[in-house]
Design a protein around this motif. Sequence first.
Motif: not given
Length: 240
Positions: A59, A70, A72, A74
Amino acid sequence: MSRLPALLAGLLLAGSALAQAGPEPVVPEGPPRPGEVLEDPDFGVRTGQFGLERTVEMYQWYRDANGDFQRVWKAGLVDSSGYPATHRNPDAMPVEPQRWWAAAPTLDGYPLDPSVLRALGRWETFRPAFTRLAANLAATFQPEGDGLSSADNPLDPQVGDLRLRWRELQLPELAGRVELVDGRWQLSPGTASAALNARPLPPVDVPEADDEPDDRRRWWPLLAGLLVLAGGMAWWRRRK
């Protein structure tokens, strides 16, 4: 009477060509077997299939094309060196993705070439039992969905939290897709060609112009015999 020798010669040549074409390819009878059980030694995840893959996501902060930040999930590390201090990501992934392949797969007692696994195998997500998870990892990770998560609250992950999933490699029915060559199962020419067209591969050395593949050389005598047979029949019809 002179027409018969030519016709017989054509038939003999065709029969000889068929004999030189070789026996019919061996058809697999049983299911393929992967051999030893594969295991992720870090997390104790096991599979009886032909491959095991551990995927890892972190994260992280991510800046999109509009410059907005933002958070996310990955799979790769996002470089945040140019981000503000409040939007920095960890410098490394504490757990790396990994992949393990069956070392000695077989089919009907003969070795199965690794190219078969890579060309025909399908990676399928599965949910491990996590019964072999070490105590120190059990204190860090908890089950979430089909895998593990390091988030205290999976619904509210924090930057740096990890999410792990596992996939296993399964093989489809291999009849008609492989052939036994020198005691080893390999991709059939048609399947290998389809695999080459389906996915990009690194360049390979191109053979010399007179270096024809074995299967092409094998069919030349048959073609020559059929041409002679066709010529003999045409000549016989004209004389008739």
